[in-house]
Design an enzyme around this catalytic site. Structure first.
Site, PDB file in Angstrom:
ATOM      1  N   GLY A  32     -63.826  25.656  39.478  1.00 36.31           N
ATOM      2  CA  GLY A  32     -65.279  23.998  39.993  1.00 36.31           C
ATOM      3  C   GLY A  32     -65.589  23.982  38.655  1.00 36.31           C
ATOM      4  CG  ASP A 174     -46.910  28.225  40.895  1.00 36.86           C
ATOM      5  OD1 ASP A 174     -47.277  29.016  39.661  1.00 36.86           O
ATOM      6  OD2 ASP A 174     -47.520  27.837  41.695  1.00 36.86           O
ATOM      7  NE  ARG A 177     -49.127  28.576  34.373  1.00 36.05           N
ATOM      8  CZ  ARG A 177     -50.530  29.594  35.221  1.00 36.05           C
ATOM      9  NH1 ARG A 177     -49.714  30.085  36.314  1.00 36.05           N
ATOM     10  NH2 ARG A 177     -51.224  29.725  35.026  1.00 36.05           N
ATOM     11  CG  HIS A 202     -49.626  29.950  43.977  1.00 37.23           C
ATOM     12  ND1 HIS A 202     -49.790  29.105  42.551  1.00 37.23           N
ATOM     13  CD2 HIS A 202     -51.079  30.322  43.773  1.00 37.23           C
ATOM     14  CE1 HIS A 202     -50.258  29.620  41.762  1.00 37.23           C
ATOM     15  NE2 HIS A 202     -51.441  30.247  42.456  1.00 37.23           N
TER      16      HIS A 202
HETATM   17  P1  NDP Z   1     -62.046  30.948  40.342  1.00 37.21           P
HETATM   18  O1  NDP Z   1     -62.643  29.503  40.401  1.00 37.21           O
HETATM   19  O2  NDP Z   1     -60.818  30.801  39.069  1.00 37.21           O
HETATM   20  O3  NDP Z   1     -60.767  30.544  41.130  1.00 37.21           O
HETATM   21  C1  NDP Z   1     -60.519  30.228  42.097  1.00 37.21           C
HETATM   22  C2  NDP Z   1     -59.514  30.021  43.124  1.00 37.21           C
HETATM   23  O4  NDP Z   1     -58.258  29.818  42.730  1.00 37.21           O
HETATM   24  C3  NDP Z   1     -58.863  32.108  43.779  1.00 37.21           C
HETATM   25  O5  NDP Z   1     -58.959  32.351  44.875  1.00 37.21           O
HETATM   26  C4  NDP Z   1     -57.721  31.579  42.147  1.00 37.21           C
HETATM   27  O6  NDP Z   1     -56.850  33.240  42.476  1.00 37.21           O
HETATM   28  C5  NDP Z   1     -57.704  30.787  42.589  1.00 37.21           C
HETATM   29  N1  NDP Z   1     -56.713  30.281  41.972  1.00 37.21           N
HETATM   30  C6  NDP Z   1     -55.750  29.751  41.914  1.00 37.21           C
HETATM   31  N2  NDP Z   1     -54.213  29.184  41.453  1.00 37.21           N
HETATM   32  C7  NDP Z   1     -55.149  29.649  40.056  1.00 37.21           C
HETATM   33  C8  NDP Z   1     -55.210  30.016  38.663  1.00 37.21           C
HETATM   34  N3  NDP Z   1     -53.544  28.897  37.888  1.00 37.21           N
HETATM   35  N4  NDP Z   1     -55.352  31.008  38.190  1.00 37.21           N
HETATM   36  C9  NDP Z   1     -57.051  30.916  38.281  1.00 37.21           C
HETATM   37  N5  NDP Z   1     -57.213  31.076  39.969  1.00 37.21           N
HETATM   38  C10 NDP Z   1     -56.174  30.287  40.184  1.00 37.21           C
HETATM   39  O7  NDP Z   1     -62.463  32.021  40.722  1.00 37.21           O
HETATM   40  P2  NDP Z   1     -64.469  32.489  40.749  1.00 37.21           P
HETATM   41  O8  NDP Z   1     -64.592  33.517  41.420  1.00 37.21           O
HETATM   42  O9  NDP Z   1     -64.594  31.637  38.654  1.00 37.21           O
HETATM   43  O10 NDP Z   1     -64.476  31.846  41.326  1.00 37.21           O
HETATM   44  C11 NDP Z   1     -64.754  31.116  43.367  1.00 37.21           C
HETATM   45  C12 NDP Z   1     -66.116  30.468  43.501  1.00 37.21           C
HETATM   46  O11 NDP Z   1     -65.836  30.068  45.026  1.00 37.21           O
HETATM   47  C13 NDP Z   1     -67.823  31.524  43.418  1.00 37.21           C
HETATM   48  O12 NDP Z   1     -68.986  30.482  42.771  1.00 37.21           O
HETATM   49  C14 NDP Z   1     -67.135  31.862  44.734  1.00 37.21           C
HETATM   50  O13 NDP Z   1     -69.095  31.861  44.895  1.00 37.21           O
HETATM   51  C15 NDP Z   1     -66.975  30.828  45.466  1.00 37.21           C
HETATM   52  N6  NDP Z   1     -66.911  30.980  46.736  1.00 37.21           N
HETATM   53  C16 NDP Z   1     -66.869  30.421  47.609  1.00 37.21           C
HETATM   54  C17 NDP Z   1     -67.158  29.705  49.340  1.00 37.21           C
HETATM   55  C18 NDP Z   1     -67.345  28.972  50.087  1.00 37.21           C
HETATM   56  O14 NDP Z   1     -67.323  27.956  49.856  1.00 37.21           O
HETATM   57  N7  NDP Z   1     -67.060  29.010  51.277  1.00 37.21           N
HETATM   58  C19 NDP Z   1     -65.854  30.907  49.267  1.00 37.21           C
HETATM   59  C20 NDP Z   1     -65.430  32.220  48.889  1.00 37.21           C
HETATM   60  C21 NDP Z   1     -65.985  32.170  47.397  1.00 37.21           C
HETATM   61  P3  NDP Z   1     -56.986  34.807  42.262  1.00 37.21           P
HETATM   62  O15 NDP Z   1     -58.076  34.864  42.558  1.00 37.21           O
HETATM   63  O16 NDP Z   1     -55.738  35.233  43.064  1.00 37.21           O
HETATM   64  O17 NDP Z   1     -57.161  34.455  40.659  1.00 37.21           O
END
Ligand code: NDP
Length: 339
Positions: A32, A174, A177, A202
Site C-alpha cells: 500500500g 510474475d 519478473r 500466483h
Molecule cells: P504487504 O503489503 O507486503 O502484502 C499484502 C498482501 O499482498 C499479502 O497478502 C502478500 O502476500 C501479498 N502479495 C502479493 N504479491 C506479493 C509480492 N510480490 N510481494 C509481497 N507481497 C505480495 O503486507 P503488509 O503486512 O505490509 O500489509 C498488509 C496490510 O493489510 C496491513 O496493513 C493489514 O492491516 C492490512 N489488512 C487489511 C485488511 C482489510 O483492509 N480488511 C484485512 C487484512 C489485512 P504474502 O502474505 O504471501 O506475502
C-alpha cells in the site's frame, strides 16, 4: 468492528474533471505504501486525470494509515482530489471504479494452509458483498493479497450482481519478473520481448511460458537452451520473491505495487501486447469454469480477453494442470463458504 472512521482532505488543485474513485485495501501495509504515492501521482490514468482515494484498513492499523495520509497531503499531488480512510468496506467501495484488494491475513505462527485460506475467505467474502452492494457497476477489481486467485474467486462469487469479468487476480509481477530474466539473458530490452505469458496460480505452481514468445520478432525459445529455461529461468521466476526477502529482509513491495498498476492501467486503457492476468475461467483451455486462473490476455476498451486457440504442448499441459489442481484444492478448502 468499530464505528467506521473517515478523513477527507480538501481538493488540492483546480483539476476540473470529476475524480475517479480508486479504492485500496491494506492501505497502511508495505505494498500500500508503495502503491498510493504512484496512484496519486497519476501512474494509473495519467497526471491530468483527477483521482479520489478510498483507503480501507483494519482498526489496528488506523494510526499508521493516518501517517500515510499526512505524507500524501505533504506530497501535494495536483490530481489528488480527496482521501477517504475507513475500516468499513461499504464506505471504501462506494462508487469505486478501480479497486486494489491488497490487504490479506498473513500466515501466523503454527497456522496451517487451510486456516490461512479460511481466514482470508472471511475477509474476501465481506469485501465481495460490499463491492456487490456499492461499487460502480463497471468496477475493475484486482486481488493482490494472497492466496490471490482464490481470494478473487471468493469475492467474485459473493458479488452476484456484478459481472464476473469485473474480477481478477494479479500475476503481472510474475510476468514482469519473467520478462526481466529473459531480457537480461538475451541482452535486449524488455519491450523487445512479446507474447510471453504466465498460466495458473500466483504460487510456486505458476507456469511462465515462452512457447509463443518472440524477441525482436523472432521466436524466442529457439535462442535459448532448453536446460537454461528449465533449470535457471523457471526457478528464478518462481523463487524471486524468496530471493528478495533474503536480500532485503522484507518482501517485495515496490515491484508488486508497480505490477498492480501495470495490471489495472492496461485493463482500463488497453494493452499493446499480451499480458498475464488471472481471470474467472470461461472454459478456455479446458480450465474448469469459475476458477480464477492466469491466462495470456489482451485488453482493449476496458475489457480483458483471453488469447484463445493457442496450441498447447504436452509438457505445457502438464504444468498447466498442476497449477489447476492446486487451485481446485484451494477451492475445496473454502467451498463451504461459497454461496
Ligand atoms: P504487504 O503489503 O507486503 O502484502 C499484502 C498482501 O499482498 C499479502 O497478502 C502478500 O502476500 C501479498 N502479495 C502479493 N504479491 C506479493 C509480492 N510480490 N510481494 C509481497 N507481497 C505480495 O503486507 P503488509 O503486512 O505490509 O500489509 C498488509 C496490510 O493489510 C496491513 O496493513 C493489514 O492491516 C492490512 N489488512 C487489511 C485488511 C482489510 O483492509 N480488511 C484485512 C487484512 C489485512 P504474502 O502474505 O504471501 O506475502
Amino acid at each position: 468492528m468499530s464505528v467506521p472512521s473517515s478523513a477527507t482532505i480538501s481538493p488540492l488543485s483546480n483539476v476540473a474533471d470529476a475524480p475517479v474513485t480508486v479504492a485500496v485495501t491494506g492501505a497502511a501495509g508495505q505494498i500500500g505504501y508503495a502503491l498510493l504515492f504512484r496512484l496519486a501521482a497519476g501512474a494509473l490514468l495519467g497526471p491530468e486525470r483527477s483521482i479520489r482515494l478510498h483507503l480501507l484498513e483494519v482498526p489496528q492499523a488506523r494510526a499508521a494509515l493516518d501517517g500515510v495520509i499526512m505524507e500524501l497531503e505533504d506530497a501535494a499531488f495536483p490530481a489528488l482530489q480527496g482521501i477517504v480512510a475507513t475500516d468499513d468496506p461499504m464506505v471504501a467501495f462506494r462508487d469505486a471504479e478501480q479497486v486494489f484488494l491488497v490487504g490479506a491475513r498473513p500466515r501466523g505462527p503454527g497456522m496451517q494452509r487451510g486456516d490461512l485460506l479460511q481466514a482470508n475467505a472471511d475477509i474476501f467474502r465481506t469485501q465481495g458483498r460490499a463491492l456487490d452492494a456499492v461499487a460502480s457497476r463497471s468496477v475493475r477489481v484486482v486481488v493482490v493479497g494472497n492466496p490471490a486467485n482464490t481470494n478473487a474467486l471468493i469475492a467474485q462469487r459473493h458479488a452476484p450482481s456484478l459481472d464476473a469479468s469485473c474480477f481478477s487476480a494479479m500475476t503481472r509481477l510474475d510476468h514482469n519478473r519473467a520478462l526481466a530474466q529473459l531480457a537480461a539473458k538475451l541482452r535486449c530490452g524488455v519491450a523487445d520481448i512479446r507474447r510471453l505469458c504466465v498460466w495458473g496460480n500466483h504460487s510456486s505452481t505458476q507456469y511462465p511460458d515462452v512457447s509463443y514468445a518472440t524477441v525482436a520478432g523472432q521466436p524466442l525459445a529457439a535462442q535459448l537452451e532448453p536446460a537454461w529455461l528449465e533449470q535457471q529461468f523457471l526457478p528464478a521466476v518462481t523463487e524471486r520473491g524468496a530471493a528478495i526477502i533474503q536480500a532485503r529482509g522484507a518482501s517485495s513491495a515496490a515491484s508488486a505495487a508497480s505490477a498492480a498498476i501495470d495490471h489495472m492501467r492496461d485493463w482500463v486503457l488497453g494493452s499493446t501486447d499480451w499480458v498475464s492476468m488471472a481471470l474467472p475461467a470461461d472454459g478456455a483451455y479446458d480450465i474448469p469454469e469459475g476458477l480464477v486462473y492466469s491466462f495470456p490476455v489482451q485488453c482493449s476498451d476496458g475489457q480483458a480477453s483471453i488469447v484463445r486457440e493457442l496450441d498447447i504442448s504436452a509438457a505445457s499441459r502438464e504444468r498447466m494442470d498442476r497449477s489447476q489442481d492446486e487451485l481446485l484444492q484451494e477451492l475445496e478448502a473454502i467451498r463451504s463458504l461459497l454461496p
